[in-house]
Write a protein that holds these residues in place. Structure first.
Motif, PDB file in Angstrom:
ATOM      1  N   LYS A   1      -3.497 -20.712   0.516  1.00 14.94           N
ATOM      2  CA  LYS A   1      -3.507 -20.601   2.003  1.00 14.94           C
ATOM      3  C   LYS A   1      -2.202 -20.037   2.577  1.00 14.94           C
ATOM      4  CE  LYS A   1      -7.514 -22.842   2.464  1.00 14.94           C
ATOM      5  NZ  LYS A   1      -8.641 -21.946   2.321  1.00 14.94           N
ATOM      6  N   LYS A   2      -1.400 -19.415   1.711  1.00 11.83           N
ATOM      7  CA  LYS A   2      -0.147 -18.851   2.235  1.00 11.83           C
ATOM      8  C   LYS A   2      -0.350 -17.437   2.791  1.00 11.83           C
ATOM      9  CE  LYS A   2       3.172 -21.368  -0.607  1.00 11.83           C
ATOM     10  NZ  LYS A   2       3.987 -21.285  -1.815  1.00 11.83           N
ATOM     11  N   PHE A   3      -1.402 -16.767   2.315  1.00 15.08           N
ATOM     12  CA  PHE A   3      -1.645 -15.379   2.727  1.00 15.08           C
ATOM     13  C   PHE A   3      -3.093 -15.176   3.131  1.00 15.08           C
ATOM     14  CE2 PHE A   3       2.176 -15.019   0.292  1.00 15.08           C
ATOM     15  CZ  PHE A   3       2.854 -13.958   0.866  1.00 15.08           C
ATOM     16  N   SER A   4      -3.298 -14.313   4.134  1.00 16.74           N
ATOM     17  CA  SER A   4      -4.660 -13.840   4.390  1.00 16.74           C
ATOM     18  C   SER A   4      -4.626 -12.319   4.324  1.00 16.74           C
ATOM     19  CB  SER A   4      -5.178 -14.336   5.739  1.00 16.74           C
ATOM     20  OG  SER A   4      -4.409 -13.808   6.767  1.00 16.74           O
ATOM     21  N   PHE A   5      -5.720 -11.756   3.846  1.00 23.44           N
ATOM     22  CA  PHE A   5      -5.800 -10.309   3.659  1.00 23.44           C
ATOM     23  C   PHE A   5      -6.958  -9.774   4.491  1.00 23.44           C
ATOM     24  CE2 PHE A   5      -4.339 -12.386  -0.228  1.00 23.44           C
ATOM     25  CZ  PHE A   5      -3.098 -11.783  -0.390  1.00 23.44           C
ATOM     26  N   PHE A   6      -6.708  -8.691   5.237  1.00 26.06           N
ATOM     27  CA  PHE A   6      -7.770  -8.017   5.982  1.00 26.06           C
ATOM     28  C   PHE A   6      -8.054  -6.700   5.280  1.00 26.06           C
ATOM     29  CE2 PHE A   6      -5.204  -9.834   9.712  1.00 26.06           C
ATOM     30  CZ  PHE A   6      -5.852 -11.061   9.639  1.00 26.06           C
ATOM     31  N   LEU A   7      -9.296  -6.478   4.943  1.00 24.94           N
ATOM     32  CA  LEU A   7      -9.656  -5.209   4.318  1.00 24.94           C
ATOM     33  C   LEU A   7     -10.240  -4.295   5.386  1.00 24.94           C
ATOM     34  CD1 LEU A   7     -11.181  -6.476   0.954  1.00 24.94           C
ATOM     35  CD2 LEU A   7      -8.947  -5.456   1.354  1.00 24.94           C
ATOM     36  N   VAL A   8      -9.516  -3.214   5.670  1.00 23.92           N
ATOM     37  CA  VAL A   8      -9.929  -2.322   6.760  1.00 23.92           C
ATOM     38  C   VAL A   8      -9.853  -0.859   6.321  1.00 23.92           C
ATOM     39  CG1 VAL A   8      -9.187  -3.943   8.535  1.00 23.92           C
ATOM     40  CG2 VAL A   8      -7.575  -2.225   7.739  1.00 23.92           C
ATOM     41  N   LYS A   9     -10.412   0.019   7.126  1.00 23.80           N
ATOM     42  CA  LYS A   9     -10.295   1.460   6.850  1.00 23.80           C
ATOM     43  C   LYS A   9      -8.809   1.824   6.908  1.00 23.80           C
ATOM     44  CE  LYS A   9     -14.661   3.269   7.445  1.00 23.80           C
ATOM     45  NZ  LYS A   9     -15.317   4.349   6.722  1.00 23.80           N
ATOM     46  N   PRO A  10      -8.356   2.752   6.040  1.00 28.67           N
ATOM     47  CA  PRO A  10      -6.929   3.096   6.020  1.00 28.67           C
ATOM     48  C   PRO A  10      -6.362   3.374   7.416  1.00 28.67           C
ATOM     49  CG  PRO A  10      -8.064   4.213   4.229  1.00 28.67           C
ATOM     50  CD  PRO A  10      -9.130   3.490   5.012  1.00 28.67           C
ATOM     51  N   ALA A  11      -7.092   4.143   8.224  1.00 26.84           N
ATOM     52  CA  ALA A  11      -6.576   4.532   9.549  1.00 26.84           C
ATOM     53  C   ALA A  11      -6.373   3.329  10.468  1.00 26.84           C
ATOM     54  CB  ALA A  11      -7.530   5.529  10.205  1.00 26.84           C
ATOM     55  N   ASP A  12      -7.013   2.212  10.168  1.00 23.91           N
ATOM     56  CA  ASP A  12      -6.890   1.025  11.027  1.00 23.91           C
ATOM     57  C   ASP A  12      -5.752   0.089  10.597  1.00 23.91           C
ATOM     58  OD1 ASP A  12      -9.010   1.951  12.521  1.00 23.91           O
ATOM     59  OD2 ASP A  12     -10.506   0.863  11.365  1.00 23.91           O
ATOM     60  N   VAL A  13      -5.194   0.308   9.420  1.00 23.89           N
ATOM     61  CA  VAL A  13      -4.087  -0.556   8.962  1.00 23.89           C
ATOM     62  C   VAL A  13      -2.914  -0.521   9.956  1.00 23.89           C
ATOM     63  CG1 VAL A  13      -2.329  -0.901   7.169  1.00 23.89           C
ATOM     64  CG2 VAL A  13      -4.712  -0.498   6.506  1.00 23.89           C
ATOM     65  N   PRO A  14      -2.446   0.677  10.360  1.00 27.37           N
ATOM     66  CA  PRO A  14      -1.310   0.679  11.311  1.00 27.37           C
ATOM     67  C   PRO A  14      -1.644  -0.006  12.632  1.00 27.37           C
ATOM     68  CG  PRO A  14      -1.648   2.875  10.358  1.00 27.37           C
ATOM     69  CD  PRO A  14      -2.827   2.046   9.954  1.00 27.37           C
ATOM     70  N   THR A  15      -2.881   0.079  13.065  1.00 27.95           N
ATOM     71  CA  THR A  15      -3.276  -0.550  14.334  1.00 27.95           C
ATOM     72  C   THR A  15      -3.170  -2.070  14.230  1.00 27.95           C
ATOM     73  OG1 THR A  15      -4.801   1.274  14.703  1.00 27.95           O
ATOM     74  CG2 THR A  15      -5.132  -0.701  16.055  1.00 27.95           C
ATOM     75  N   TYR A  16      -3.706  -2.644  13.160  1.00 34.53           N
ATOM     76  CA  TYR A  16      -3.631  -4.108  12.982  1.00 34.53           C
ATOM     77  C   TYR A  16      -2.182  -4.579  12.903  1.00 34.53           C
ATOM     78  CZ  TYR A  16      -8.610  -4.969  12.594  1.00 34.53           C
ATOM     79  OH  TYR A  16      -9.937  -5.105  12.900  1.00 34.53           O
ATOM     80  N   VAL A  17      -1.340  -3.745  12.289  1.00 36.11           N
ATOM     81  CA  VAL A  17       0.077  -4.134  12.155  1.00 36.11           C
ATOM     82  C   VAL A  17       0.805  -3.967  13.486  1.00 36.11           C
ATOM     83  CG1 VAL A  17       2.262  -3.625  10.988  1.00 36.11           C
ATOM     84  CG2 VAL A  17       0.123  -3.655   9.671  1.00 36.11           C
ATOM     85  N   GLU A  18       0.534  -2.878  14.189  1.00 35.33           N
ATOM     86  CA  GLU A  18       1.208  -2.670  15.481  1.00 35.33           C
ATOM     87  C   GLU A  18       0.916  -3.833  16.440  1.00 35.33           C
ATOM     88  OE1 GLU A  18      -0.223   0.431  18.187  1.00 35.33           O
ATOM     89  OE2 GLU A  18       1.849   0.869  18.678  1.00 35.33           O
ATOM     90  N   TYR A  19      -0.332  -4.278  16.471  1.00 32.76           N
ATOM     91  CA  TYR A  19      -0.717  -5.358  17.389  1.00 32.76           C
ATOM     92  C   TYR A  19      -0.316  -6.744  16.876  1.00 32.76           C
ATOM     93  CZ  TYR A  19      -3.190  -2.335  20.621  1.00 32.76           C
ATOM     94  OH  TYR A  19      -3.478  -1.385  21.567  1.00 32.76           O
ATOM     95  N   GLY A  20       0.191  -6.815  15.659  1.00 34.73           N
ATOM     96  CA  GLY A  20       0.646  -8.101  15.134  1.00 34.73           C
ATOM     97  C   GLY A  20      -0.478  -8.982  14.616  1.00 34.73           C
ATOM     98  N   ILE A  21      -1.680  -8.440  14.537  1.00 41.50           N
ATOM     99  CA  ILE A  21      -2.787  -9.200  13.946  1.00 41.50           C
ATOM    100  C   ILE A  21      -2.477  -9.365  12.459  1.00 41.50           C
ATOM    101  CG2 ILE A  21      -5.288  -9.265  13.543  1.00 41.50           C
ATOM    102  CD1 ILE A  21      -4.370  -9.256  16.569  1.00 41.50           C
ATOM    103  N   ALA A  22      -1.951  -8.285  11.883  1.00 41.36           N
ATOM    104  CA  ALA A  22      -1.431  -8.359  10.511  1.00 41.36           C
ATOM    105  C   ALA A  22       0.093  -8.279  10.587  1.00 41.36           C
ATOM    106  CB  ALA A  22      -1.975  -7.211   9.673  1.00 41.36           C
ATOM    107  N   ASP A  23       0.756  -9.159   9.828  1.00 36.66           N
ATOM    108  CA  ASP A  23       2.223  -9.106   9.770  1.00 36.66           C
ATOM    109  C   ASP A  23       2.677  -7.909   8.943  1.00 36.66           C
ATOM    110  OD1 ASP A  23       2.600 -11.681  11.100  1.00 36.66           O
ATOM    111  OD2 ASP A  23       1.773 -12.554   9.250  1.00 36.66           O
ATOM    112  N   LEU A  24       1.933  -7.652   7.869  1.00 35.52           N
ATOM    113  CA  LEU A  24       2.276  -6.580   6.938  1.00 35.52           C
ATOM    114  C   LEU A  24       1.074  -5.675   6.737  1.00 35.52           C
ATOM    115  CD1 LEU A  24       3.795  -8.676   3.983  1.00 35.52           C
ATOM    116  CD2 LEU A  24       5.001  -7.808   5.985  1.00 35.52           C
ATOM    117  N   GLY A  25       1.341  -4.468   6.282  1.00 33.13           N
ATOM    118  CA  GLY A  25       0.252  -3.565   5.913  1.00 33.13           C
ATOM    119  C   GLY A  25       0.702  -2.681   4.776  1.00 33.13           C
ATOM    120  N   ILE A  26      -0.255  -2.245   3.985  1.00 28.54           N
ATOM    121  CA  ILE A  26       0.058  -1.268   2.935  1.00 28.54           C
ATOM    122  C   ILE A  26      -0.906  -0.104   3.123  1.00 28.54           C
ATOM    123  CG2 ILE A  26       0.144  -0.783   0.466  1.00 28.54           C
ATOM    124  CD1 ILE A  26       0.991  -3.674  -0.004  1.00 28.54           C
ATOM    125  N   VAL A  27      -0.325   1.082   3.301  1.00 30.85           N
ATOM    126  CA  VAL A  27      -1.146   2.239   3.660  1.00 30.85           C
ATOM    127  C   VAL A  27      -0.424   3.516   3.263  1.00 30.85           C
ATOM    128  CG1 VAL A  27      -0.197   2.443   6.013  1.00 30.85           C
ATOM    129  CG2 VAL A  27      -2.574   3.128   5.576  1.00 30.85           C
TER     130      VAL A  27
END
Ligand code: PRP
Length: 207
Positions: free
Chosen positions: A43-69
């Motif tokens: 329970k230390k990490f959660s992972f969101f699997l999204v389309k590559p183009a959406d990774v920066p969006t999730y990170v910019e909005y802070g929904i994801a703390d980190l992204g790899i793209v």
């Protein structure tokens, strides 16, 4: 909990392998599931699997703390985030490609360029002061010069196999591309205790 946005597909698997090497239990990412939010067993990490183009969006909005793209995605979708680390996997190049005998086309003032990297291509040619016609496509970009839809393409080249199979060559290499670690600007401050050691470990591993 730290949330990580991963680009669905091969990049997600390579990202999870790297996270595992850093001591993160990312085994859920390899599971064959349609679930889009995956939690590590501890329970230390959660992972969101999204389309590559959406990774920066999730990170910019802070929904994801980190992204790899891929860097190609970051160039195309310029977002307000920190690009922290070149992870060096999935290396490829963003290139102008076309028929070898038509290299003179590159200086054609009415060059037609087919691409799925519309923003990046527009920016590139604008910086060069060249007026070209950008033809947006969503995939199978190599088909454009083959069928006469465009003179050249601006696309990622990895193995070069698709170009070769269609009689095309790289005319110009423009950007070196690879996977990048991106971080939400606020998360880097508020979760520094967890995020900074992880970045250090990643840096150590990728060299
Ligand atoms: C990408 C890219 C090229 C190909 C390059 O397409 O747009 O077509 O891979 O790889 P290669 O140099 O190893 O042949 P992708 O497979 O993502 O599919 P797409 O055509 O649907 O965009």
């Amino acid at each position: 909990m730290i949330s990580v946005a991963l680009a669905k597909g091969r990049l997600a698997n390579e990202s999870a392998e790297l996270l595992e090497k850093c001591g993160v239990d990312a085994s859920v990412v390899f599971s064959d599931t349609r679930k889009l939010v995956l939690e590590s067993p501890d329970k230390k990490f959660s992972f969101f699997l999204v389309k590559p183009a959406d990774v920066p969006t999730y990170v910019e909005y802070g929904i994801a703390d980190l992204g790899i793209v891929g860097k190609d995605t970051l160039l195309e979708h310029e977002k307000d985030l920190y690009e922290m680390l070149d992870l060096k996997f999935e290396p490829c190049r963003l290139c102008v490609a076309g028929y070898p005998e038509k290299k003179e086309l590159l200086t054609n003032p009415h060059l037609r360029v087919a691409t799925k990297y519309v923003h990046t291509a527009r920016k590139l040619y604008a910086e060069r002061g060249e007026e070209v016609e950008i033809i947006p496509l969503n995939g199978s970009i190599e088909l454009a010069p083959v069928t006469g839809l465009s003179d050249v393409i601006f696309d990622v080249v990895q193995t070069g196999g698709t170009l070769r199979a269609n009689g095309l060559v790289v005319l110009e290499e423009v950007f070196d591309i690879s996977a990048r670690l991106v971080v939400n600007k606020v998360s880097l401050k508020t979760k520094a205790g967890e995020i900074l050691p992880l970045i250090d470990k990643m840096r150590e591993i990728v060299g």
